[in-house]
Structure formats: structure tokens, C-alpha cells
Design a protein around this motif. Structure first.
Motif, PDB file in Angstrom:
ATOM      1  N   SER A 164     -17.518  22.560  12.637  1.00  9.77           N
ATOM      2  CA  SER A 164     -17.367  23.203  13.943  1.00  9.77           C
ATOM      3  C   SER A 164     -18.484  24.210  14.192  1.00  9.77           C
TER       4      SER A 164
ATOM      5  N   THR B  38     -14.298  20.947   7.720  1.00 15.66           N
ATOM      6  CA  THR B  38     -13.962  21.017   9.142  1.00 15.66           C
ATOM      7  C   THR B  38     -14.514  22.290   9.774  1.00 15.66           C
TER       8      THR B  38
ATOM      9  N   THR C 142     -10.726  24.347  13.403  1.00 14.97           N
ATOM     10  CA  THR C 142     -11.671  23.734  14.333  1.00 14.97           C
ATOM     11  C   THR C 142     -12.135  24.708  15.408  1.00 14.97           C
TER      12      THR C 142
END
Length: 438
Positions: free
Chosen positions: A290, A286, A77
Motif C-alpha cells: 500500500s 500488504t 491496506t
């Protein structure tokens, strides 16, 4: 055939699919070499030593991976937006994961009599110290793959694990004659420690400097407080999810004999490899979420379609051919593991939905909702497994996982459907650290 090849080339131009496919390829390589490794282990070592080696590796991975994988959400992230603090961010992750895993391993060694006969071989100073060192090594080894994902260098992960798997198999054969007791564990850890050197030389010597040069100018690195808030919500959930993968087998090892555990663990490992395919595409989602949250909904739809397209044949093969696959290791493996492998393979269908939804929450940094779902799923699995164990024995794991993941998939489906249908993340389309952010 040409259209398929063109489609693959088109997908590889997209970082979402390129990283996702690389991690899936890594899982296939790991599964193939893993089957070869355990086939050799079953041939060269006694059933009791085979089970003891499986149990020791499982315990080591429990303490190392519980901590390291607890940080994987934060790595994928925040690493894409870490900018000039990227080296510091990685080293802190390594240090905290290894330190926490080592502390947990020390607690395990100090309470060894409580963990059953299988683990008593770790009771001496030498074996205990080696086990502790293996936890530290495996924590870094586990986390470095997610560092490569966060740096958009996941295509190097399969190569690393290919070399690691081949060396591990060669050392296993050598250990069969030189160290018939404990040789399985030694052959697993020594190549792992050696693999840390070239991979981290590549990370810190090439990938990180290149990434910082290309991305530090327009990105404000995340503050420690921001990462801490995310971990406060994500880390307990990650621990809960890893408990399903690593704690459940350790609990089973305390309840059954070494030979029985070896046969259980083989079926469990193969099923977990299929499940890992779903997690691979989710990890890539993910990271890409981000980088650019405005495309999260579209990437989620693509990830879901590709995941089902690639995983469905694997699940069908596992269900239909489970007895034949396990018979390779011996008739006892097929007799005791077929039902477990089939149940856990079937459970991957709802797990795909869960993993994609969790990745969208992680990319949006909705840590509390993320933790609630993860802790809830882990609780369902653990309670159902323990409740069913007196009736179904080791198959209770399969029934518990399938039932729990079906219930959780039904619970999260409305939220996932809303995201996929309307394309709204509930967050600004331009996030901190993205081009154009204030």
C-alpha cells in the motif's frame, strides 16, 4: 556467523522485513508462552475444566476475531494512506469490530441450548455478561496489533504480548485455588483488558501523532466509499478464512466431550501458530504494498523466500517431534493429537503461497478476486472436514485443511508465478496517496 548477522541487520533496515520479523517474533513468543500457559492449566485444572476453558476461549475468539480480523485487511491496506484521518479510521475500526462481535455474541448466548453441553456454564446472567464483555475486549485487542502494523510500529507487538503472556500465566496459577471452575477463562481475559490501556495510549498518544505529522502532507486520505467498496469484497472473504480458524474448533466442541476437545485443541493451537508465521509476513507485505505498489513484485519474492526459510524448520520439527511435544501435556494429548498436528503443520507449505498471493491482491485492492479465493478455500475446508469426520473424527480437520490448501495453492499458482516472474501488478506504479501521485 558475521555474514548472517550482517544479513539480519540489512533486513531490519527494510520495513517489509522489520515488520514481518517482528510479527514472527511475536508468534514465537506467543507460542512459547502459550505452551507454558496450557501446560500449567493441564497441571492445575481437571481435564474437563481444561477442555471447558479451551472451548469457552475458542468461542469468545470466534465472535471477536471473526469481526475484528474481518477488518484487518482494510486496516493494513488503508491505514498507511489515511493521513490526517488516521485517528478517526482506527476508532471506527475498533467500534464497528467490537459492536459486530458483541451482537454475534448476544445471538450465541440467546441460542445457547443449541451449542451442546460444554457451553451451558455460560447460561447465567453473570457468566453471560462476562463472556459478552470479553468479546468486546478481545475484538479491540486483536485489531490493535494490525493498527501497529499499518503504522509501521509492529516491533512493539512482541513486547505487548510478552507482558500479556507472563501476567496471564501468573493469574492462571492464582485462579487454580481461588476459582477452580471458570478460572482459566478469567485468567485469560483480565490481562487482555488491562493490556488495552498502555498499548492504545502508545498508539494515540505517540504513534498516530508522529505518523500524521510525517505522512499527511503528501497523501490524500481514502474516501469512505473507497473503503466500503474494498470491505464489500474483502470482508466476506476474511470471515470465511476466520471460519477455518475459529468456527471449525467450535463445531468440533459440539461433537466431542470436554476432555477430548481439550486434547484436540492443544494440537490445533500449536499447528495454527506455525500457520500464523506465514500470515505475519503476508500482513507486512500488504502494508508495504500500500505504501509503494511499484515494488510489490520484488517484495513478494522477498517475502516468499524469507517465509519459506523461516517456516520450513518449524514445520520439520513439528512433524518429527509431534509426539514428544504433545507428551509434555500428557500421554493422552500425544495419542489423540499427533496425527492432527502433523497434518496441519504440513499444510502450512501451501498456505505460504496462498497468503502471499492474497496479500498481493489486497495491496492492489482486487477485492472480488480476493473474496473468491478466500470463500472457496473456506468452503473446501468446511465441506471436507464435515465429510471426513465420521471416518477420521478430530483428525478430519487435519486432512481437510491439507487437502483444501493443496488444491487452492495449485489453483492460484499460475497467477502468483506470473507476478513473481514478470513483476507486473497490472496497476500503475504510482498509486493514490504515494509520493508523486496526482
Amino acid at each position: 556467523m558475521s555474514r548472517l548477522w550482517q544479513r539480519i541487520l540489512h533486513d531490519l533496515s527494510n520495513p517489509l522485513f522489520r515488520n514481518g520479523y517482528a510479527l514472527m517474533a511475536n508468534t514465537v513468543i506467543t507460542a512459547t508462552l502459550g505452551m507454558g500457559y496450557w501446560l500449567l492449566a493441564a497441571h492445575f485444572f481437571s481435564p474437563e475444566e481444561f477442555g471447558r476453558g479451551q472451548a469457552t476461549i475458542t468461542a469468545m475468539r470466534l465472535f471477536a476475531s471473526l469481526m475484528a480480523l474481518g477488518f484487518q485487511g482494510a486496516i493494513v491496506t488503508f491505514l498507511p494512506i489515511a493521513g490526517r484521518r488516521t485517528p478517526e479510521f482506527i476508532l471506527r475500526g475498533y467500534g464497528v469490530a467490537a459492536g459486530a462481535g458483541g451482537a454475534a455474541a448476544v445471538g450465541f448466548l440467546l441460542t445457547l441450548p443449541m451449542w451442546g453441553k460444554t457451553y451451558q456454564a455460560l447460561g447465567g446472567f453473570g457468566p453471560g455478561l462476562f463472556f459478552l464483555g470479553s468479546v468486546l475486549v478481545w475484538a479491540v485487542f486483536t485489531l490493535q496489533d494490525y493498527v501497529l502494523v499499518g503504522l509501521r510500529k509492529a516491533t512493539w507487538v512482541p513486547l505487548n504480548n510478552l507482558v500479556f503472556g507472563v501476567v496471564k500465566m501468573g493469574l492462571l496459577v492464582a485462579m487454580a485455588g481461588a476459582l477452580p471452575s471458570g478460572g482459566i477463562f478469567v485468567s485469560w481475559i483480565v490481562p487482555t483488558a488491562l493490556a488495552l490501556i498502555p498499548v492504545n495510549w502508545f498508539i494515540f498518544g505517540y504513534a498516530v501523532p508522529k505518523y500524521v505529522r510525517e505522512n499527511s502532507g503528501d497523501r490524500e486520505p481514502p474516501q469512505l466509499r473507497e473503503v466500503g467498496r474494498f470491505l464489500a469484497g474483502d470482508f466476506p472473504g476474511q470471515l470465511s478464512m476466520m471460519a477455518i480458524v475459529y468456527l471449525v474448533p467450535v463445531v468440533i466442541a459440539t461433537q466431542v466431550g470436554e476432555a477430548t476437545f481439550g486434547r484436540f485443541s492443544m494440537a490445533h493451537t500449536l499447528a495454527s501458530m506455525i500457520e500464523l508465521l506465514a500470515m505475519n509476513m503476508a500482513a507486512s507485505l500488504t502494508a508495504e504494498g500500500s505504501f509503494d505498489r511499484s515494488r510489490l513484485a520484488a517484495n513478494s519474492r522477498r517475502a516468499l523466500k524469507r517465509a519459506f526459510l523461516l517456516i520450513t524448520p518449524c514445520i520439520v520439527v513439528a512433524i518429527v517431534a509431534a509426539p514428544l511435544i504433545l507428551t509434555i501435556f500428557g500421554k493422552e494429548f500425544a495419542a489423540e493429537g499427533t496425527t492432527l498436528l502433523r497434518l496441519m503443520a504440513l499444510a502450512v507449505f501451501p498456505r505460504v503461497l496462498i497468503e502471499v498471493y492474497l496479500s498481493t491482491l489486497r495491496a492492489q485492492k482486487l477485492a472480488k478476486r480476493l473474496a473468491t479465493i478466500q470463500i472457496g478455500l473456506a468452503g473446501l475446508v468446511l465441506v471436507s472436514t464435515v465429510s471426513l469426520f465420521p471416518l477420521a473424527k478430530v483428525n478430519a480437520v487435519g486432512y481437510g485443511v491439507l487437502l483444501s490448501e493443496l488444491l487452492m495453492a495449485a489453483f492460484i499458482f499460475p497467477g502468483l508465478r506470473k507476478l513473481l516472474k514478470f513483476g507486473e501488478t497490472g496497476q500503475p506504479s504510482v498509486t493514490q496517496g504515494s509520493p508523486g501521485a496526482a
